[in-house]
Design a protein around this motif. Structure first.
Motif, PDB file in Angstrom:
ATOM      1  N   VAL A 190     -17.389 -23.103   9.983  1.00  0.00           N
ATOM      2  CA  VAL A 190     -18.775 -22.736  10.285  1.00  0.00           C
ATOM      3  C   VAL A 190     -18.831 -21.878  11.541  1.00  0.00           C
ATOM      4  O   VAL A 190     -19.561 -20.879  11.618  1.00  0.00           O
ATOM      5  CB  VAL A 190     -19.657 -23.993  10.452  1.00  0.00           C
ATOM      6  CG1 VAL A 190     -20.980 -23.642  11.128  1.00  0.00           C
ATOM      7  CG2 VAL A 190     -19.970 -24.613   9.108  1.00  0.00           C
ATOM      8  N   GLY A 191     -18.051 -22.274  12.546  1.00  0.00           N
ATOM      9  CA  GLY A 191     -17.993 -21.488  13.779  1.00  0.00           C
ATOM     10  C   GLY A 191     -17.482 -20.079  13.538  1.00  0.00           C
ATOM     11  O   GLY A 191     -18.000 -19.101  14.105  1.00  0.00           O
ATOM     12  N   ILE A 192     -16.473 -19.943  12.678  1.00  0.00           N
ATOM     13  CA  ILE A 192     -15.922 -18.623  12.367  1.00  0.00           C
ATOM     14  C   ILE A 192     -16.957 -17.758  11.641  1.00  0.00           C
ATOM     15  O   ILE A 192     -17.111 -16.564  11.929  1.00  0.00           O
ATOM     16  CB  ILE A 192     -14.648 -18.754  11.505  1.00  0.00           C
ATOM     17  CG1 ILE A 192     -13.554 -19.517  12.263  1.00  0.00           C
ATOM     18  CG2 ILE A 192     -14.141 -17.380  11.082  1.00  0.00           C
ATOM     19  CD1 ILE A 192     -13.026 -18.803  13.474  1.00  0.00           C
ATOM     20  N   ILE A 193     -17.689 -18.354  10.701  1.00  0.00           N
ATOM     21  CA  ILE A 193     -18.708 -17.604   9.950  1.00  0.00           C
ATOM     22  C   ILE A 193     -19.780 -17.067  10.894  1.00  0.00           C
ATOM     23  O   ILE A 193     -20.146 -15.884  10.848  1.00  0.00           O
ATOM     24  CB  ILE A 193     -19.349 -18.499   8.865  1.00  0.00           C
ATOM     25  CG1 ILE A 193     -18.327 -18.834   7.780  1.00  0.00           C
ATOM     26  CG2 ILE A 193     -20.564 -17.813   8.247  1.00  0.00           C
ATOM     27  CD1 ILE A 193     -18.790 -19.884   6.797  1.00  0.00           C
ATOM     28  N   LEU A 194     -20.292 -17.931  11.773  1.00  0.00           N
ATOM     29  CA  LEU A 194     -21.318 -17.496  12.723  1.00  0.00           C
ATOM     30  C   LEU A 194     -20.783 -16.417  13.661  1.00  0.00           C
ATOM     31  O   LEU A 194     -21.474 -15.434  13.956  1.00  0.00           O
ATOM     32  CB  LEU A 194     -21.821 -18.697  13.535  1.00  0.00           C
ATOM     33  CG  LEU A 194     -22.887 -19.565  12.854  1.00  0.00           C
ATOM     34  CD1 LEU A 194     -23.140 -20.827  13.669  1.00  0.00           C
ATOM     35  CD2 LEU A 194     -24.184 -18.785  12.676  1.00  0.00           C
ATOM     36  N   ALA A 195     -19.552 -16.590  14.135  1.00  0.00           N
ATOM     37  CA  ALA A 195     -18.960 -15.603  15.048  1.00  0.00           C
ATOM     38  C   ALA A 195     -18.826 -14.244  14.373  1.00  0.00           C
ATOM     39  O   ALA A 195     -19.119 -13.194  14.980  1.00  0.00           O
ATOM     40  CB  ALA A 195     -17.603 -16.103  15.535  1.00  0.00           C
ATOM     41  N   GLY A 196     -18.397 -14.227  13.114  1.00  0.00           N
ATOM     42  CA  GLY A 196     -18.241 -12.968  12.398  1.00  0.00           C
ATOM     43  C   GLY A 196     -19.561 -12.247  12.197  1.00  0.00           C
ATOM     44  O   GLY A 196     -19.670 -11.028  12.395  1.00  0.00           O
ATOM     45  N   LEU A 197     -20.612 -12.994  11.805  1.00  0.00           N
ATOM     46  CA  LEU A 197     -21.931 -12.387  11.614  1.00  0.00           C
ATOM     47  C   LEU A 197     -22.507 -11.890  12.933  1.00  0.00           C
ATOM     48  O   LEU A 197     -23.093 -10.797  13.007  1.00  0.00           O
ATOM     49  CB  LEU A 197     -22.881 -13.396  10.957  1.00  0.00           C
ATOM     50  CG  LEU A 197     -22.568 -13.789   9.510  1.00  0.00           C
ATOM     51  CD1 LEU A 197     -23.487 -14.904   9.046  1.00  0.00           C
ATOM     52  CD2 LEU A 197     -22.688 -12.590   8.572  1.00  0.00           C
ATOM     53  N   LEU A 198     -22.352 -12.686  13.987  1.00  0.00           N
ATOM     54  CA  LEU A 198     -22.893 -12.296  15.293  1.00  0.00           C
ATOM     55  C   LEU A 198     -22.184 -11.062  15.842  1.00  0.00           C
ATOM     56  O   LEU A 198     -22.805 -10.232  16.521  1.00  0.00           O
ATOM     57  CB  LEU A 198     -22.783 -13.456  16.283  1.00  0.00           C
ATOM     58  CG  LEU A 198     -23.757 -14.621  16.045  1.00  0.00           C
ATOM     59  CD1 LEU A 198     -23.461 -15.774  16.990  1.00  0.00           C
ATOM     60  CD2 LEU A 198     -25.209 -14.154  16.226  1.00  0.00           C
ATOM     61  N   ALA A 199     -20.890 -10.922  15.575  1.00  0.00           N
ATOM     62  CA  ALA A 199     -20.158  -9.731  16.031  1.00  0.00           C
ATOM     63  C   ALA A 199     -20.775  -8.470  15.431  1.00  0.00           C
ATOM     64  O   ALA A 199     -20.972  -7.453  16.124  1.00  0.00           O
ATOM     65  CB  ALA A 199     -18.687  -9.842  15.652  1.00  0.00           C
ATOM     66  N   VAL A 200     -21.107  -8.519  14.142  1.00  0.00           N
ATOM     67  CA  VAL A 200     -21.732  -7.375  13.475  1.00  0.00           C
ATOM     68  C   VAL A 200     -23.119  -7.112  14.055  1.00  0.00           C
ATOM     69  O   VAL A 200     -23.484  -5.954  14.345  1.00  0.00           O
ATOM     70  CB  VAL A 200     -21.829  -7.620  11.954  1.00  0.00           C
ATOM     71  CG1 VAL A 200     -22.631  -6.515  11.279  1.00  0.00           C
ATOM     72  CG2 VAL A 200     -20.436  -7.710  11.345  1.00  0.00           C
TER      73      VAL A 200
END
Length: 603
Positions: A190-200
């Protein structure tokens, strides 16, 4: 494959690290749980999980690569109206926690389909199990294929090599560590998913000069089409189709689907199970808002040059990877983080599906018919995990033949999930429902749902119902469309004229039903037909065993009323409301008892 920037060493490091950590969690729980040899330990984590990790696991299982890659493209092409799905999430959580969760938790079952035998008979239980297996294998194949396509697009890595690696890593930690490994891996992912979206999102906002620019571009491009109250059921997305259709659709996932139910029945108390669902709701909102805003960022950046129309990508599902390489390639590791996010969604969904498939196979197809010890069942559970991992990898091949990821995934869930939701709802809410009514309703709902879904695949809805928004190319650096014409609109008009000449009457009046209504159609049909047949076949004279239908004591509002009543009368002492509710819901899971429930025994 893109001709521009590709992965560098740090991108591979970030991506590989995510896979290694995920597999490592499975290895850890394989060793940590060596003393636990029962199938219950493997399949439902010993029924000792707490609310927060289960909530995050529910979110990760739900938020697959379909969300990371498909939802932004949905917003890019059709507008931000899809954000209304947040309303349906709230309704879904309320219905699931108040109607379905108390029943399943009270019965202490491992497979949701055990309830069907308790309420109806063995035939309907087997029917439900087989339908779940078919639905889950098809859906999981699509979920495996989606991120493999993304990885192939941004790195050039062999597509089917990526498919194999996804399936193998999922199967590894699911087989080694069981449900506990799946849950804790989901928490990490879940942390990885949020981090990836927030980076974009962050990089897009910086490039475009602020959130206000993105909102302004989206508004001018018609992407902020949030409030469309057209009641026409043929319209692809309206307020009604997303909220009403979405509620039925996602209740069929959270309310009765084995992959989700298996998590919250693993909680150590009913209070923790309900809290897991409500904490999960907040996580669903957060990731949905991020993915929708990613779609607005995608439009703002490519509003004058659509990469798909300009043939810079071969499919719309590749737009997000294209954007990531376009805006993040100068930051080593960030493209790898986004692809890791897509893969995290897939790993969590696939591992959940494999664990659930193993659970229903052991509980519904093996335990009732074979005399196996708990240790043998535990080994059989692991064997089934390996088997279903291989099957899901194979089904990824079929996924490559489907259309847009989001609609294809939701159609699969709705066609099978809708009738199953109707079957469970019929049994839980209507004491008069009997076996004849349940079977007749289920068959009727399946036939109707499959009819409209297959028809929609043969005769896709007309553009006036799907209403794709304009995608422009006048800002592109090529000469094929010098006048800046809207290629998408032209293609849609040609398609519409061509199909108008040969489309039958049902194509535009029945097969054009919004894909979000496939689920409700099946649910309502099962309940209506089931009630009629049950009443005509003497269902009102039935005497059910206690605990199989919903009662007022199962409702949270009723428990809150009793707690407040006791506090007012002074009988509850100094305990606060949360402590009182936890006491009221019970602190232990009934299934902790040593004696296994049979289909004839109720708590």
């Amino acid at each position: 494959m893109l001709s521009g920037p590709t992965f560098n060493v740090w991108d591979y490091v970030v991506f590989t690290l995510m896979l290694v950590i995920s597999a490592g969690i499975g290895v850890y729980y394989a060793f940590a749980g060596r003393g636990q040899s029962s199938s219950a330990d493997f399949l439902v984590g010993g029924r000792s999980m707490t609310a927060v990790p289960v909530a995050l696991s529910l979110t990760a299982s739900f938020m697959s690569a379909i969300t990371v890659l498909g939802t932004p493209v949905e917003v890019y092409q059709y507008g931000a109206i899809f954000i209304l799905i947040c309303f349906s999430y709230a309704l879904m959580v309320a219905v699931s926690s108040e109607i379905f969760l108390p029943i399943f938790y009270r019965l202490g079952i491992t497979s949701t389909y055990e309830y069907l035998e308790m309420r109806y008979n063995k035939v309907i239980r087997l029917f439900g199990t087989v339908l779940f297996i078919i639905q889950t294998v098809l859906y999981t194949g699509l979920v495996i294929y989606a991120p493999a396509l993304a990885l192939n697009q941004v790195t050039g890595v062999d597509l089917w090599g990526a498919v194999m690696s996804t399936g193998i890593v999922c199967t590894l930690y699911c087989t080694l560590g069981g449900l506990k490994a799946v849950v804790w891996t989901d928490v990490f992912q879940v942390g990885i998913i949020l981090a990836g979206l927030l980076a974009v999102i962050i990089q897009s906002v910086l490039l475009q000069g602020g959130i206000s620019t993105i909102i302004s571009d989206s508004s001018q491009g018609g992407r902020l089409n949030l409030w469309d109250f057209d009641p026409n059921p043929l319209r692809r997305h309206t307020f009604w189709s997303i909220t009403v259709g979405g509620t039925f659709l996602w209740t069929s996932v959270y309310g009765i689907n084995q992959a989700q139910v298996q998590r919250y029945v693993s909680c150590k108390s009913l209070f923790h199970a309900k809290m897991a669902l409500y904490i999960n709701l907040v996580c669903l909102w957060a990731i949905s808002i991020c993915s929708v805003f990613c779609g607005l960022c995608l439009y703002s950046i490519y509003k004058n040059c659509d990469p798909w129309t300009a043939k810079k990508v071969s499919a719309q599902d590749q737009l997000m990877p294209y954007l990531v390489l376009d805006i993040l390639s100068e930051y080593p590791g960030l493209p790898g983080l986004f692809v890791a996010a897509a893969y995290s969604g897939t790993l969590s969904t696939v591992s959940s599906s494999v664990n659930a498939l193993a659970a229903v196979t052991i509980t519904d197809l093996m335990r009732p018919y074979l005399s196996l010890s708990e240790r043998q069942l535990s080994w059989a559970s692991k064997g089934m995990s390996v088997f279903y991992g291989a099957v899901c990898i194979g089904m990824a091949g079929l996924a490559s033949l489907m259309g847009g990821m989001l609609q294809a995934a939701i159609s699969i869930v709705g066609v099978v999930g809708g009738p199953l939701l109707g079957l469970f709802s019929l049994g839980i809410l209507f004491p008069c429902a009997n076996t004849k009514g349940g079977l007749a309703g289920l068959l009727s709902g399946l036939v109707l749902s499959l009819w409209v879904c297959i028809g929609a695949q043969i005769y896709p809805p007309q553009p006036e119902n799907s209403r794709p928004l304009p995608l422009m190319t006048h800002g592109c650096n090529f000469s094929m469309a010098p006048d800046g014409t809207n290629w998408t609109a032209n293609m849609d008009n040609l398609t519409m004229k061509e199909e108008n000449q040969q489309r039958p009457f049902l194509a535009d009046n029945w097969y054009s039903l919004s894909y979000l209504y496939f689920g409700p159609l099946g649910t309502v049909t099962v309940i209506a037909v089931g009630l009629i047949i049950s009443i005509l076949s003497g269902g009102r004279q039935m005497k059910l065993q206690p605990g199989l239908t919903l009662s007022k004591e199962d409702l949270t509002c009723y428990k809150i009323y009793n707690v407040l009543k006791e506090k007012v009368s002074g009988r509850s002492g100094k305990l606060d409301l949360v402590q009182e509710l936890e006491k009221s819901f019970g602190k232990t899971n009934f299934a902790f008892c040593e004696v296994e429930l049979s289909t004839q025994t109720l708590p």
